[in-house]
Write an enzyme that holds these catalytic residues in place. Structure first.
Site, PDB file in Angstrom:
ATOM      1  N   LYS A 525       0.909  -1.584   0.034  1.00 13.28           N
ATOM      2  CA  LYS A 525       0.052   0.137  -0.311  1.00 13.28           C
ATOM      3  C   LYS A 525       0.933   1.425  -0.143  1.00 13.28           C
ATOM      4  CE  LYS A 525       0.087   0.444   4.939  1.00 13.28           C
ATOM      5  NZ  LYS A 525      -1.138  -1.086   6.591  1.00 13.28           N
ATOM      6  N   HIS A 660      -6.207  -7.007  12.915  1.00 19.55           N
ATOM      7  CA  HIS A 660      -5.263  -6.530  12.936  1.00 19.55           C
ATOM      8  C   HIS A 660      -4.797  -5.808  14.710  1.00 19.55           C
ATOM      9  CE1 HIS A 660      -1.685  -3.536  11.415  1.00 19.55           C
ATOM     10  NE2 HIS A 660      -2.380  -2.802  11.457  1.00 19.55           N
ATOM     11  N   TYR A 760      13.487  32.198   4.535  1.00 22.34           N
ATOM     12  CA  TYR A 760      12.577  33.069   4.609  1.00 22.34           C
ATOM     13  C   TYR A 760      12.536  33.494   6.216  1.00 22.34           C
ATOM     14  CZ  TYR A 760      10.410  31.780   0.799  1.00 22.34           C
ATOM     15  OH  TYR A 760       9.947  31.605  -0.557  1.00 22.34           O
ATOM     16  N   ASP A 811      11.071  24.088  -2.309  1.00 22.48           N
ATOM     17  CA  ASP A 811      11.480  23.176  -3.011  1.00 22.48           C
ATOM     18  C   ASP A 811      12.775  22.861  -3.045  1.00 22.48           C
ATOM     19  OD1 ASP A 811       9.703  22.941  -4.943  1.00 22.48           O
ATOM     20  OD2 ASP A 811      10.310  25.156  -5.458  1.00 22.48           O
TER      21      ASP A 811
HETATM   22  C1  LIG Z   1      -0.031  -1.770   6.765  1.00 20.56           C
HETATM   23  C2  LIG Z   1      -1.145  -2.751   7.616  1.00 20.56           C
HETATM   24  C3  LIG Z   1       0.029  -4.021   8.065  1.00 20.56           C
HETATM   25  C4  LIG Z   1       1.294  -3.667   7.951  1.00 20.56           C
HETATM   26  O1  LIG Z   1       1.920  -3.413   8.729  1.00 20.56           O
HETATM   27  P1  LIG Z   1       3.664  -2.992   9.104  1.00 20.56           P
HETATM   28  O2  LIG Z   1       3.860  -2.489  11.034  1.00 20.56           O
HETATM   29  O3  LIG Z   1       4.107  -1.931   7.943  1.00 20.56           O
HETATM   30  O4  LIG Z   1       4.576  -4.444   9.160  1.00 20.56           O
HETATM   31  C5  LIG Z   1      -0.371  -5.018   8.226  1.00 20.56           C
HETATM   32  N1  LIG Z   1      -2.537  -5.571   8.193  1.00 20.56           N
HETATM   33  C6  LIG Z   1      -2.849  -4.259   8.061  1.00 20.56           C
HETATM   34  C7  LIG Z   1      -3.707  -4.505   7.729  1.00 20.56           C
HETATM   35  C8  LIG Z   1      -2.222  -3.017   7.575  1.00 20.56           C
HETATM   36  O5  LIG Z   1      -2.849  -2.344   7.488  1.00 20.56           O
END
Ligand SMILES: *Cc1c(COP(=O)(O)O)cnc(C)c1O
Length: 867
Positions: A525, A660, A760, A811
């Site tokens: 991702k 998760h 700046y 930049d």
């Molecule tokens: C991004 C993600 C992971 C990977 O997590 P890391 O900490 O980068 O290993 C695993 N499961 C889900 C659902 C995620 O969104």
């Protein structure tokens, strides 16, 4: 040298024949270790190797289908389909195919009577090997390891190329990471001469101490045939060990008073070169040389080479002539976007057969659709007739899918023109090529030739290469970097360099943590955590990951359009993309009843469900919320979910169940994590009962893989760890390699008198003394965080830290280089990477490595490198 016949292998290697080949004359001509790289099946022997996450035996059917007929397998292994599945093939069973491969290479080496030089040490092996090959090439026909082929598998492959009819010298490098490995390499290489580069700290993980590591490395040089070992006497441990082992040393030193065979003094001279004086303490004779380097590592490598040349009594004037032609070794292949949608594999350092074969392997691994083109200079290979040489080149092309060759150089254009004439074709398009040497199963094969790089550039129109995947492979003197520059997409001073070898290394590290049979999903991702989706996915596909995951449907679609065929999970698929999911075989994560309804509705409307086979609806991944409180079905939703599954199970191919973890990386919350896992087990069991079968289950991210090995279930989801960052702080620090390096260039340097300000808002401190300020070509629009401004961040220039001054602009940004006297406009500044690790850098601005990686904006050019 005659090749051994397959039937002679049992006598050479032991083991027993499970089946004799139908062709009793079949010979072992080359080794095959990977089913993805079958070039010419005739004469190929496949060795079924087994690793922590790899079992070569699985690929036998695939190889057999591709025409391979010689196999060395493990005695214990069960062959897919049994012996009967391989009619006519020779099958030899041995206790260890790796040991058999090594023994065969050792037997081959023993038939070579010329000198063989083996190089080992912690750093510089590959460069010293390449330089020595360059420096000695006027006197010798050299067989050397391609690139850094120095492992348990790389060494046998390298040594197998030795040919007594052609070569007068072998130069091989040997690298180890564990105790016991070097003795095996020594029996393969059987060196008559040795060179020890130095003892550093790399790969310390596999050894108890520096002393043990040194002792292990020196096992390469303890054979009876060793006549000489070149080494630097300024490393006390090395010096003592050589003496203790009574090795026949030839040493050099830069320390006055140190006893050695050669004494060097080196002083910096003009324009990055060094003046070196060599003195033989025994005779007092001296000779002076200029070296085209000033940095310490290059100097050390060059002095090793100089010691070898002087020992061989090459004339000093001749030595000097050759030294000046040495160039820094860039033995890497770079991959980068080209103009008009093309994609370049840039490998313009050298061009011999071994190097070409490796580069073509890299091309073979690309999954991009469209034509594959090879732009190739004369191949520099001593000892083969031109006809034979180019026949061998041609034999390498089919496996890489090349259908267009641009040959540049007098030799190659002569050969390829002849080929065209043989076929009765003037030049240009060659339809249905039937020549035995260009057996390419495509309807059009294009051969174009030019006598020189200049001639090619003069007519080059980059649009002619639109959409192609192009390997640019040329010997140094052809200056193919000019072709790369002409074909490359817009140049921009800021580059994110992604090291694909490091990525592969990290992948293997995590794989080793998996229990047998556990699958691996890799999170690509957010543009593969900023690294570049297509390239990372393509490597993962080659490395046989099981699944990929992206956040949105369009990321998945981009991967499919780039030719990626692995299963892909989409974590946040919007209902309006469901139709596309089916078209592109993308599997959504379903986390709510609303989404579930929409998903069912999409397919109920789009097709008559009675004729629709359930398999044509992409599988879904049910997300269970066990404590993250982000997305997913709660345990309270379970009864309703089960009811839905009971009624709609036929329509809903559940591909997996997932959850998760909220705090996999934080030991303080381990109790909570265990509760999450328990809830997941409970919910999954209930769902599986209703479905009547078990489904893939997965819960762990990178930190979880290392910290909760017992909760791997059927699959794990690797993310940040692949990119070299250990979020859990539990990996051995040496175990992961940094993958990404963000760098830019200095646009200008100004000298600021005391009392002036920078940038700046005049926030750059009024200086109390004169300062040198460098302006860098990177700003927050490139993803360099504005919070690094005003002394919070540092960059590395010439390896030295330069603090940020003033605010980071859109930049640009400014750094103080007063202490870095070498700094000049055009020099490279490193923003993160080797020497500037991400986690502490992120901590300075109160964030995490993930954010620094994913913030690098898409306008920053990605360059992918691989050895
Ligand atoms: C991004 C993600 C992971 C990977 O997590 P890391 O900490 O980068 O290993 C695993 N499961 C889900 C659902 C995620 O969104």
């Amino acid at each position: 040298m005659p090749f051994p016949s397959f039937l002679a292998l049992p006598a050479l290697l032991g083991g027993h024949l499970l089946q004799a080949p139908a062709d009793a004359t079949a010979e072992a001509r080359h080794f095959l270790l990977d089913s993805r790289r079958v070039g010419v099946p005739a004469g190929a022997v496949f060795f079924a190797l087994r690793g922590p996450s790899h079992n070569g035996h699985r690929y036998l059917p695939e190889l057999y289908a591709q025409g391979v007929r010689q196999f060395v397998v493990e005695e214990e292994a069960t062959l897919p389909g049994g012996i009967a599945a391989y009619p006519g093939a020779g099958l030899l069973a041995v206790p260890s195919p790796l040991a058999a491969l090594q023994a065969l290479a050792g037997a081959h080496r023993a038939e070579f009577t010329g000198p063989v030089l083996a190089i080992t040490g912690s750093n510089g092996k590959t460069i010293v090997k390449e330089w020595l090959a360059q420096l000695l090439s006027p006197d010798e026909d050299i067989c050397r390891s391609p690139r850094s082929y120095n492992s348990q598998v790389g060494v046998p492959l390298s040594v197998w190329e030795l040919n007594p009819a052609r070569h007068t010298l072998g130069i091989f490098e040997a690298g180890i990471s564990e105790v016991g490995e070097m003795a095996r390499l020594a029996t393969i290489i059987q060196p008559t001469e040795g060179l020890f580069t130095n003892l550093g700290t790399a790969h310390d993980a596999g050894f108890a101490s520096q002393g043990q590591k040194l002792h292990e490395k020196l096992q390469l040089f303890t054979g009876p045939q060793l006549q000489r070992l070149f080494y630097c006497a300024d490393q006390p441990l090395v010096r003592a060990a050589v003496t203790q082992l009574k090795l026949p040393g030839f040493s050099w030193t830069r320390q006055p008073g140190q006893s050695a065979d050669l004494y060097f003094t080196a002083e910096p001279a003009a324009a990055g070169s060094s003046h070196v004086r060599a003195e033989y303490p025994a005779t007092g004779l001296t000779a002076d040389f200029m070296l085209p380097f000033a940095d310490e590592p290059s100097l050390e490598n060059a002095l090793h080479c100089l010691a070898v040349l002087l020992h061989r009594q090459v004339e000093p004037t001749e030595v000097q002539r050759r030294l000046l032609r040495l160039h820094p070794v860039a033995m890497r292949l770079e991959m980068k976007p080209g103009r008009h949608g093309s994609y370049l594999l840039d490998d313009t350092y050298n061009n011999d057969l071994a190097g070409l074969a490796l580069a073509l392997n890299a091309l073979a691994r690309q999954s991009r659709p469209g034509r594959r083109t090879l732009i190739l200079s004369d191949v520099l290979e001593s000892g083969l007739s031109r006809t034979e040489l180019y026949a061998r080149v041609a034999a390498l092309l089919p496996a890489a899918g090349v259908t267009r060759v641009v040959g540049i150089g007098e030799e190659i254009s002569g050969e390829l023109r002849m080929k065209n004439e043989e076929l009765g074709i003037e030049s240009g398009l060659v339809p249905d090529i039937g020549s035995p040497q260009f057996l390419i199963p495509h309807s059009s094969f294009l051969i174009q030739t030019y006598p020189s790089t200049e001639a090619f550039l003069a007519q080059l129109s980059p649009a002619d290469f639109a959409q192609e995947t192009i390997l640019i492979k040329g010997a140094r003197r052809f200056g193919f970097e000019r072709i790369v520059a002409a074909l490359e997409a817009q140049q921009h001073g800021t580059v994110l360099e992604v090291n694909l070898d490091a990525l592969g290394h990290n992948l293997q590290h995590y794989r080793r943590q998996l229990r047998p049979g556990t699958r691996l999903m890799v999170m690509v991702k957010a543009f593969a955590y900023g690294a570049g989706s297509y390239e990372v996915a393509s490597l993962l596909e080659f490395q046989r990951a099981d699944y990929l995951a992206v956040a949105y449907a369009d990321e998945g679609i981009a991967l499919r359009e780039a030719g990626i065929s692995l299963p892909i999970m989409v974590m946040n698929a919007a209902p309006d993309s469901f139709d596309l999911l089916r078209r592109y075989r993308l599997e959504p994560e379903i986390y709510s009843f609303e989404l579930l309804d929409e998903y069912l509705a999409t397919f109920a409307n789009s097709a008559d469900t009675t004729s629709q086979s359930p398999l044509s609806v992409p599988g879904i991944h049910l997300k269970l919320d066990t404590g993250m409180r982000r997305l997913g079905f709660d345990e309270a939703d379970l009864p309703a979910l089960l009811a839905r599954l009971r009624t709609d199970a036929v329509l809903l191919p559940v591909a997996s169940l997932m959850t998760h973890l909220a705090a996999a990386d934080e030991p303080g919350h381990d109790d909570f994590t265990q509760t999450q896992l328990a809830v997941f087990r409970r919910m999954a069991a209930a769902i599986e009962t209703v479905l009547g079968h078990s489904v893939l289950k997965h819960a762990l991210n990178s930190a979880g893989i290392l910290r909760f090995p017992e909760a791997q279930f059927d699959m794990v989801r690797l993310g940040i760890g692949l990119y070299g960052v250990d979020a859990s702080n539990t990996a051995d620090p040496a175990a992961l390699r940094p993958v990404s390096q963000l760098r830019t260039t200095i646009s200008q340097i100004k000298t600021l008198p005391a009392g002036h300000t920078v940038g700046y808002g005049r926030r750059g401190l009024a200086t109390s003394s004169e300062r040198r300020i460098a302006t860098l070509a990177i700003g927050y629009a490139d993803g360099y965080d504005r919070r690094f401004g005003n002394g919070v961040g540092t960059v590395l220039i010439h390896g030295q830290p330069a603090p940020l001054v003033g605010s980071v602009c859109m930049d640009m940004c400014m750094v103080d280089v007063t202490e870095i006297s070498l700094a000049r406009a055009g020099d490279v500044a490193l923003l993160f990477g080797e020497g500037l690790p991400l986690p502490p850098l992120a901590a300075r601005i109160g964030t995490i490595a993930y954010e620094l990686l994913t913030n690098v904006s898409e306008r920053v050019k990605r360059v992918f490198v691989s050895e």
